[in-house]
Scaffold this motif. Structure first.
Motif, short mmCIF file in Angstrom:
data_model
loop_
_atom_site.label_atom_id
_atom_site.label_comp_id
_atom_site.label_asym_id
_atom_site.label_seq_id
_atom_site.Cartn_x
_atom_site.Cartn_y
_atom_site.Cartn_z
N ALA A 1 -15.33 -6.04 -54.06
CA ALA A 1 -14.02 -5.66 -54.58
C ALA A 1 -13.88 -4.15 -54.73
N THR A 2 -12.70 -3.64 -54.34
CA THR A 2 -12.38 -2.23 -54.51
C THR A 2 -11.37 -2.02 -55.63
N GLY A 3 -10.78 -3.10 -56.13
CA GLY A 3 -9.79 -3.00 -57.19
C GLY A 3 -8.36 -2.97 -56.69
N TYR A 4 -8.16 -3.01 -55.36
CA TYR A 4 -6.82 -2.95 -54.79
C TYR A 4 -6.37 -4.33 -54.34
N THR A 5 -5.09 -4.61 -54.53
CA THR A 5 -4.55 -5.93 -54.17
C THR A 5 -3.39 -5.85 -53.18
N ASN A 6 -2.83 -4.67 -52.95
CA ASN A 6 -1.73 -4.50 -51.99
C ASN A 6 -2.35 -4.27 -50.61
N LYS B 1 -1.64 -5.82 -47.40
CA LYS B 1 -0.95 -5.95 -46.12
C LYS B 1 -0.49 -4.59 -45.63
N MET B 2 -0.71 -4.32 -44.35
CA MET B 2 -0.25 -3.08 -43.72
C MET B 2 0.60 -3.41 -42.51
N LYS B 3 1.85 -3.04 -42.54
CA LYS B 3 2.70 -3.20 -41.38
C LYS B 3 2.28 -2.23 -40.29
N SER B 4 2.74 -2.48 -39.08
CA SER B 4 2.43 -1.60 -37.96
C SER B 4 2.93 -0.19 -38.24
N ASP B 5 2.12 0.81 -37.84
CA ASP B 5 2.48 2.23 -37.96
C ASP B 5 2.71 2.63 -39.42
N THR B 6 1.84 2.18 -40.31
CA THR B 6 1.90 2.58 -41.71
C THR B 6 0.51 3.04 -42.15
N SER B 7 0.46 3.66 -43.32
CA SER B 7 -0.81 4.11 -43.87
C SER B 7 -0.85 3.83 -45.37
N LYS B 8 -2.06 3.73 -45.90
CA LYS B 8 -2.30 3.57 -47.33
C LYS B 8 -3.42 4.52 -47.74
N THR B 9 -3.28 5.12 -48.90
CA THR B 9 -4.30 6.02 -49.43
C THR B 9 -4.88 5.42 -50.69
N TYR B 10 -6.21 5.21 -50.69
CA TYR B 10 -6.90 4.61 -51.82
C TYR B 10 -7.96 5.58 -52.34
N THR B 11 -8.07 5.68 -53.65
CA THR B 11 -9.21 6.36 -54.26
C THR B 11 -10.29 5.32 -54.50
N MET B 12 -11.42 5.51 -53.87
CA MET B 12 -12.49 4.51 -53.93
C MET B 12 -13.36 4.73 -55.16
N PRO B 13 -14.09 3.69 -55.58
CA PRO B 13 -15.05 3.86 -56.68
C PRO B 13 -16.10 4.91 -56.33
N TYR B 14 -16.61 5.60 -57.36
CA TYR B 14 -17.61 6.63 -57.11
C TYR B 14 -18.90 6.06 -56.56
N THR B 15 -19.20 4.83 -56.93
CA THR B 15 -20.37 4.15 -56.39
C THR B 15 -19.91 2.81 -55.84
N TRP B 16 -20.07 2.65 -54.54
CA TRP B 16 -19.58 1.42 -53.89
C TRP B 16 -20.30 1.26 -52.57
N GLY C 1 -9.22 -18.84 -49.31
CA GLY C 1 -7.91 -19.39 -49.60
C GLY C 1 -7.01 -18.44 -50.35
N SER C 2 -7.49 -17.21 -50.57
CA SER C 2 -6.75 -16.20 -51.32
C SER C 2 -6.62 -14.94 -50.48
N ILE C 3 -5.61 -14.14 -50.79
CA ILE C 3 -5.46 -12.86 -50.10
C ILE C 3 -6.56 -11.89 -50.50
N ILE C 4 -7.18 -12.11 -51.66
CA ILE C 4 -8.28 -11.28 -52.13
C ILE C 4 -9.59 -11.89 -51.65
N CYS C 5 -10.43 -11.07 -51.04
CA CYS C 5 -11.69 -11.56 -50.50
C CYS C 5 -12.77 -11.53 -51.57
N ASP C 6 -13.68 -12.47 -51.50
CA ASP C 6 -14.85 -12.46 -52.37
C ASP C 6 -16.11 -12.82 -51.60
N SER C 7 -16.04 -12.70 -50.28
CA SER C 7 -17.19 -13.03 -49.46
C SER C 7 -17.04 -12.33 -48.11
#
Length: 241
Positions: A44-49, A51-66, A94-100
Motif C-alpha cells: 500500500a502507498t496510501g493512495y486510492t485515486n 484510475k488514469m485516463k489516456s494522456d493524463t498524469s498523477k503526482t504522488y508523494t511516496m512514503p520515505y521508506t517503501w 475483488g477491490s480496486i485497492i490491491c493487497d497482493s
C-alpha cells in the motif's frame, strides 16, 4: 526569537545535507496509452485515486521508506455484484485497492525507497502487459554507480511480437499480454538463474527488444540502479518514442 528560528532552519538544512532529514520522494505517473489504466501496487502507498485516463498524469508523494512493485491494470470494471476485476494485471482481490501481487503476465516496476535514495528496475520476469519506462528527473547514481541516473524500461509493445505459445488472449481472442518463458514452461531450461546458464531463445529476443529491462530470473544487466538528488521519478506507461 528571530535568532532561534534562524538556528532551527540552519540545523534543518544541516540535517538535510547529512541525509538525516529527507526531501519528499515524488513520483510522477504518466499514462500515454490510448486507453485508461489503473495504477496498482503490491504494498500500500496510501493512495486510492488509481484510475488514469489516456494522456493524463498523477503526482504522488511516496512514503520515505517503501519497497514493492507497481504496475498498470487494463480493461477494468465492476460486475453486478460490485466485484472489481481487470483483463491484465488483476489484483485478484475483488477491490480496486490491491493487497497482493498481480495475475500474470504483467510488467512490473520495482522500487525500494530509503529516505532520499530510490533503487529501481523494470522487470519482465513475470511477463508483459503494458510498455513502461522509469525515468528519473535529474539526480546521480549511488551505491557503487556514478554519473546521471539513467532511464530503464521496455518501450516496445511486446504484445505485437509475442510468440503464439506465450501469448495471453482476452475473451475476444485479442493478444493483451505475453507470458515469460519461465512462468510458462518452468525450469531449468527456461529459468536461467545460476552461473553459467544461458537464456532461452525467447528471453534473448525480449532482451534484444528491451535491453534495459530484466527479462529472466538471472538477468542482472543493467544493475538495479540507486538514485538520489532527483526532482522526481517519472513513471511513463506506453511511452511515446
Amino acid at each position: 526569537m528571530a535568532f532561534k528560528t534562524a538556528l532551527i532552519l540552519l540545523l534543518q538544512v544541516s540535517l538535510l545535507a547529512a541525509g538525516v532529514i529527507s526531501e519528499d520522494v515524488v513520483f510522477v505517473f504518466q499514462n500515454q496509452c490510448p486507453y485508461p489504466i489503473w495504477l496498482s501496487s503490491g504494498v500500500a502507498t496510501g493512495y486510492t485515486n488509481l484510475k488514469m485516463k489516456s494522456d493524463t498524469s498523477k503526482t504522488y508523494t511516496m512514503p520515505y521508506t517503501w519497497s514493492g512493485s507497481i504496475w498498470a491494470r487494463t480493461n477494468c470494471s465492476y460486475d453486478k455484484t460490485l466485484n472489481f476485476s481487470c483483463e491484465t494485471g488483476d489484483c485478484r482481490s475483488g477491490s480496486i485497492i490491491c493487497d497482493s501481487l498481480p495475475a500474470i503476465p504483467v510488467t512490473l516496476l520495482n522500487f525500494a525507497i530509503n529516505q532520499s535514495v530510490v533503487h529501481y528496475e523494470l522487470s519482465l520476469k513475470h511477463g508483459f502487459n503494458v510498455a513502461a519506462k522509469i525515468q528519473p528527473d535529474g539526480g546521480y547514481l549511488v551505491d557503487g554507480g556514478f554519473g546521471d541516473c539513467p532511464a530503464v524500461g521496455c518501450v516496445a509493445d511486446l504484445n505485437h511480437v509475442c510468440p503464439p505459445v506465450l501469448s495471453f488472449s482476452n475473451k475476444n481472442g485479442a493478444n493483451v499480454g505475453c507470458y515469460s518463458p519461465c512462468d510458462k514452461f518452468g525450469p531449468p531450461k527456461y529459468c536461467c538463474n545460476v552461473p553459467g546458464c544461458h537464456p532461452d531463445p525467447y528471453s534473448i529476443m525480449f532482451k534484444h527488444l528491451c535491453p534495459s529491462a530484466h527479462v529472466y530470473p538471472g538477468d542482472d544487466r543493467p544493475p538495479i540502479y540507486g538514485c538520489t538528488g532527483f526532482k522526481a521519478i517519472n513513471v511513463i506507461f506506453c511511452p511515446i518514442v
